[in-house]
Design an enzyme around this catalytic site. Structure first.
Site, PDB file in Angstrom:
ATOM      1  N   GLU A  54      12.727  74.152 -30.596  1.00  0.00           N
ATOM      2  CA  GLU A  54      13.987  73.462 -30.882  1.00  0.00           C
ATOM      3  C   GLU A  54      13.985  72.998 -32.327  1.00  0.00           C
ATOM      4  O   GLU A  54      13.025  73.225 -33.073  1.00  0.00           O
ATOM      5  CB  GLU A  54      14.160  72.263 -29.944  1.00  0.00           C
ATOM      6  CG  GLU A  54      13.037  71.231 -30.060  1.00  0.00           C
ATOM      7  CD  GLU A  54      13.153  70.099 -29.044  1.00  0.00           C
ATOM      8  OE1 GLU A  54      14.236  69.927 -28.457  1.00  0.00           O
ATOM      9  OE2 GLU A  54      12.151  69.387 -28.848  1.00  0.00           O
ATOM     10  N   ARG A  69      21.171  62.068 -17.832  1.00  0.00           N
ATOM     11  CA  ARG A  69      19.974  62.302 -18.642  1.00  0.00           C
ATOM     12  C   ARG A  69      19.370  60.985 -19.116  1.00  0.00           C
ATOM     13  O   ARG A  69      18.146  60.810 -19.151  1.00  0.00           O
ATOM     14  CB  ARG A  69      20.314  63.185 -19.847  1.00  0.00           C
ATOM     15  CG  ARG A  69      19.103  63.512 -20.711  1.00  0.00           C
ATOM     16  CD  ARG A  69      19.449  64.422 -21.864  1.00  0.00           C
ATOM     17  NE  ARG A  69      20.291  63.780 -22.862  1.00  0.00           N
ATOM     18  CZ  ARG A  69      20.723  64.389 -23.967  1.00  0.00           C
ATOM     19  NH1 ARG A  69      20.403  65.656 -24.190  1.00  0.00           N
ATOM     20  NH2 ARG A  69      21.481  63.749 -24.834  1.00  0.00           N
ATOM     21  N   LYS A  77      14.924  61.635 -23.719  1.00  0.00           N
ATOM     22  CA  LYS A  77      15.731  61.288 -24.896  1.00  0.00           C
ATOM     23  C   LYS A  77      15.303  59.912 -25.375  1.00  0.00           C
ATOM     24  O   LYS A  77      15.830  58.881 -24.960  1.00  0.00           O
ATOM     25  CB  LYS A  77      17.212  61.302 -24.519  1.00  0.00           C
ATOM     26  CG  LYS A  77      18.157  61.097 -25.696  1.00  0.00           C
ATOM     27  CD  LYS A  77      18.143  62.262 -26.648  1.00  0.00           C
ATOM     28  CE  LYS A  77      19.196  62.079 -27.732  1.00  0.00           C
ATOM     29  NZ  LYS A  77      19.132  63.119 -28.762  1.00  0.00           N
TER      30      LYS A  77
END
Length: 332
Positions: free
Chosen positions: A213, A86, A180
């Site tokens: 989220e 990721r 991220k």
């Protein structure tokens, strides 16, 4: 800590941090910025944490960098490979080239953890466009950089439920939400808004009215029909722990405790009608939610299935397969 700019793993021995310490004299010709600082219980041992970065790095000037982190648990790194994948995907989206190959990054993180002697805590790491000219473009940065730090931290299973609110802070658009990165201002404001209202954190709802989220975490629900449901990951961060929870939850399906596992869109009304609710994230890894916008979730108590899912994650960290737990070669 590790710094590709300063030349690798840094371990210095000195008793206490002093504000007037001459870092240039202590660490060499680079003028360094003390990003964070932690020491071991024995203050004569090496620094456990502290990302020391060149003050000319665009990381500090423009926040042009990414971030990721994972758990150090009982001499193992938990989910290193999926986090690293990721991490590199996020770097590609941010147009930051890694100064090292994937295998080299993996080796650096394992070696750093071993050198830190930390056996319970978190491993955090950042890529950056590197030292440059403080401008927005990275064309003035001759080489990218990589930093990492191990933080000695005792993490325990979350058994108490928390209160949350629906955030009024706009959520990140998909391009930024799915990478991220450290564009955390929306996350920070969202948490502060919740705290001002007597809650722990918040829930984001997208423009179409569907659950998205929480700040730095995914959110999951147990429906009244005993189905584990998470929002689709198309426009939010695909959490590594959330993905693992979906895999582990199949054990409860096999036992007849859950009827199914799914990712699908949920409206606020549908979500608030859930029997149980929880945050899911790397450092939690699961946190029960019992009240949302002053409305109890289910019976307003931590649910049995929530704790069974939490147990699955904690068991996976302690005794999961080799694909999830990478041993750290600590020196004797």
């Amino acid at each position: 800590m590790y710094s590709s700019i300063y030349g690798g793993i840094i371990r210095h021995k000195f008793p206490l941090y002093k504000p007037n310490v001459n870092l240039e004299q202590l660490f060499g010709k680079h003028i360094l910025f003390l990003f964070s600082f932690l020491t071991h219980e024995n203050l004569n041992r090496a620094i456990r944490g502290g990302a020391l970065e060149s003050t000319r790095d665009v990381t500090i000037a423009n926040r042009e960098h990414l971030s990721d982190y994972l758990k150090v648990r009982d001499e193992y790194l938990y989910e290193l490979d999926v986090h690293l994948d990721r991490f590199l995907s996020s770097a590609s989206k941010a147009k930051i080239s890694s100064p090292f190959s994937r295998s080299a990054l993996r080796s650096i993180l394992i070696q750093l953890t071993a050198a830190s002697k930390c056996k319970k805590g978190t491993l955090r790491y950042w890529p950056s466009a590197g030292p440059g000219d403080f401008l927005l473009s990275s064309t003035g940065c001759p080489t990218s950089a990589f930093y990492a730090v191990v933080i000695d931290q005792e993490l325990s299973q979350c058994k108490e439920g928390v209160k949350v609110i629906t955030s009024s802070i706009p959520m990140k658009p998909p391009l930024f939400a799915t990478a991220k990165n450290v564009n955390y201002l929306p996350n920070v404001l969202s948490v502060m808004e919740a705290e001002e209202k007597g809650a722990s954190s918040s829930i984001w709802v997208d423009e179409e009215g569907y659950i998205a989220e929480g700040p730095n975490v995914n959110v999951a629900f147990i429906t009244q029909d005993k189905e584990l449901v998470m929002p689709p990951f198309d426009n939010i961060l695909h959490g590594c722990t959330a993905k693992r929870l979906l895999e582990l939850a199949s054990k409860l399906v096999d036992q007849g405790l859950l009827k199914g596992v799914a990712t699908k869109k949920l409206t606020v009304e549908e979500a608030k009608a859930a029997a149980e609710m929880m945050y899911v994230g790397s450092t939690l890894p699961l946190l029960p939610i019992i009240v949302w916008d002053d409305q109890p979730i289910g019976n307003g108590r931590v649910g049995e299935l929530t704790m069974l899912l939490s147990d699955l994650l904690w068991d996976d960290m302690v005794a999961g397969p080799d694909t999830q737990r990478i041993p750290v070669p600590y020196a004797e």
